[in-house]
Design a protein around this motif. Structure first.
Motif, PDB file in Angstrom:
ATOM      1  N   UNK A  76       0.819  -1.218   0.000  1.00  0.00           N
ATOM      2  CA  UNK A  76       0.000   0.000   0.000  1.00  0.00           C
ATOM      3  C   UNK A  76       0.851   1.266   0.000  1.00  0.00           C
ATOM      4  N   UNK A  77       1.948   1.262   0.743  1.00  0.00           N
ATOM      5  CA  UNK A  77       2.783   2.457   0.821  1.00  0.00           C
ATOM      6  C   UNK A  77       3.309   2.841  -0.566  1.00  0.00           C
TER       7      UNK A  77
ATOM      8  N   UNK B  94      -7.793  -1.043  -0.911  1.00  0.00           N
ATOM      9  CA  UNK B  94      -7.945  -2.012   0.171  1.00  0.00           C
ATOM     10  C   UNK B  94      -9.165  -2.910  -0.043  1.00  0.00           C
ATOM     11  N   UNK B  95     -10.237  -2.353  -0.567  1.00  0.00           N
ATOM     12  CA  UNK B  95     -11.417  -3.176  -0.844  1.00  0.00           C
ATOM     13  C   UNK B  95     -11.111  -4.223  -1.911  1.00  0.00           C
ATOM     14  N   UNK B  96     -10.385  -3.820  -2.940  1.00  0.00           N
ATOM     15  CA  UNK B  96      -9.965  -4.779  -3.964  1.00  0.00           C
ATOM     16  C   UNK B  96      -9.044  -5.842  -3.371  1.00  0.00           C
TER      17      UNK B  96
ATOM     18  N   UNK C 145       4.444  -3.938  -6.691  1.00  0.00           N
ATOM     19  CA  UNK C 145       4.545  -2.851  -5.719  1.00  0.00           C
ATOM     20  C   UNK C 145       5.304  -3.285  -4.468  1.00  0.00           C
ATOM     21  N   UNK C 146       5.103  -4.526  -4.061  1.00  0.00           N
ATOM     22  CA  UNK C 146       5.845  -5.039  -2.912  1.00  0.00           C
ATOM     23  C   UNK C 146       7.338  -5.085  -3.219  1.00  0.00           C
TER      24      UNK C 146
ATOM     25  N   UNK D 126      -2.302   1.846   8.094  1.00  0.00           N
ATOM     26  CA  UNK D 126      -1.230   2.030   7.105  1.00  0.00           C
ATOM     27  C   UNK D 126      -1.634   3.094   6.090  1.00  0.00           C
ATOM     28  N   UNK D 127      -2.901   3.098   5.692  1.00  0.00           N
ATOM     29  CA  UNK D 127      -3.383   4.095   4.732  1.00  0.00           C
ATOM     30  C   UNK D 127      -3.361   5.492   5.332  1.00  0.00           C
ATOM     31  N   UNK D 128      -3.752   5.611   6.589  1.00  0.00           N
ATOM     32  CA  UNK D 128      -3.753   6.919   7.261  1.00  0.00           C
ATOM     33  C   UNK D 128      -2.352   7.520   7.241  1.00  0.00           C
ATOM     34  N   UNK D 129      -1.346   6.680   7.436  1.00  0.00           N
ATOM     35  CA  UNK D 129       0.034   7.172   7.474  1.00  0.00           C
ATOM     36  C   UNK D 129       0.607   7.380   6.075  1.00  0.00           C
ATOM     37  N   UNK D 130       0.197   6.549   5.120  1.00  0.00           N
ATOM     38  CA  UNK D 130       0.801   6.586   3.784  1.00  0.00           C
ATOM     39  C   UNK D 130       0.249   7.693   2.915  1.00  0.00           C
TER      40      UNK D 130
END
Length: 233
Positions: free
Chosen positions: A36-37, A55-57, A219-220, A171-175
């Motif tokens: 995600x980052x 995230x839903x996907x 992405x990873x 993680x999304x809140x921070x990224x």
């Protein structure tokens, strides 16, 4: 103490599921972003909707068809003592992690949860040691932990999925970055999608279980060299 009404989960089992789903569980889930980052860096300008869609996907395409399906099969295997079946499921998780980062996460969190179980009352010592011998992954170790409760498979999967959703929302809140209200909206959307994902996972046969998520793997891999990372690679 009176027994719970028929069909109601005993309080001890319910609390155990809440405990295992908590981001405070010392297994390190908060330290990973699962691609995600990097996705948010590539999506500039990143937004709440982009992160929420991602995230839903991931829940529906990756988690439901992979980890949740493994846990759905591993719980009854642990409860019946079918160790060859557990080993088969654990090997599948190891073999289908598409990057070293994702595999390291599964192994590290599996070991950490096993250490937690060793210090937890009521854990099956023989099963813990059998799990330790198979290089445990987090889904299989989680299945072992919840197999000690009286919870049904569906409730166990709901707990796992919600714990994942909480960690990934943080993680999304921070990224992105986002505020707490945006995070709660994202978590509400994921919570609404989790029951259907769990039902799909419970119906998935072995030959339809899969972990093919090429963009997530790319992405990873890119995350390992990303500048100024917040999360582990």
């Amino acid at each position: 103490m009176s027994a719970p009404p028929a069909g109601q989960l005993p309080a001890s089992s319910l609390l155990q599921l809440i405990w295992l789903a908590s981001p405070a569980l010392p297994v390190g889930g908060f330290s990973y972003s699962e691609g995600l980052e990097t996705a948010m860096e590539r999506a500039q300008p990143a937004t709440e909707m982009i992160a929420s869609d991602w995230l839903t996907d991931q829940l529906q395409i990756s988690l439901a068809r992979g980890d949740l399906a493994v846990i759905a099969q591993a719980i009854p295997a642990w409860r019946s003592g079918d160790l060859p079946r557990v080993q088969q499921l654990n090997a599948w998780v190891l073999q289908t992690r598409e990057t070293s980062e994702l595999r390291a996460q599964a192994e590290q969190m599996g070991r950490s949860l096993l250490d937690w179980l060793r210090n937890h009352d009521g854990a099956n010592a023989a099963h813990i040691e059998a799990c330790a011998q198979m290089q445990p992954t987090f889904p299989v170790a989680f299945a072992l932990a919840v197999s000690q409760t009286e919870a049904g498979v569906r409730d166990c999967l709901l707990a796992y999925a919600f714990g994942w959703a909480e960690n990934m929302t943080q993680a999304a809140i921070k990224s992105v970055p986002l505020g707490q209200s945006a995070g709660q909206r994202m978590l509400a959307r994921l919570a609404g999608a989790i029951p259907a994902a769990v039902e799909a996972a419970m119906q998935l046969p072995d030959d339809e279980r899969q972990a093919f998520s090429p963009m997530l793997a790319i992405l990873s891999s890119q995350h390992e060299t990303q500048y100024s990372r917040l999360f582990r690679s």
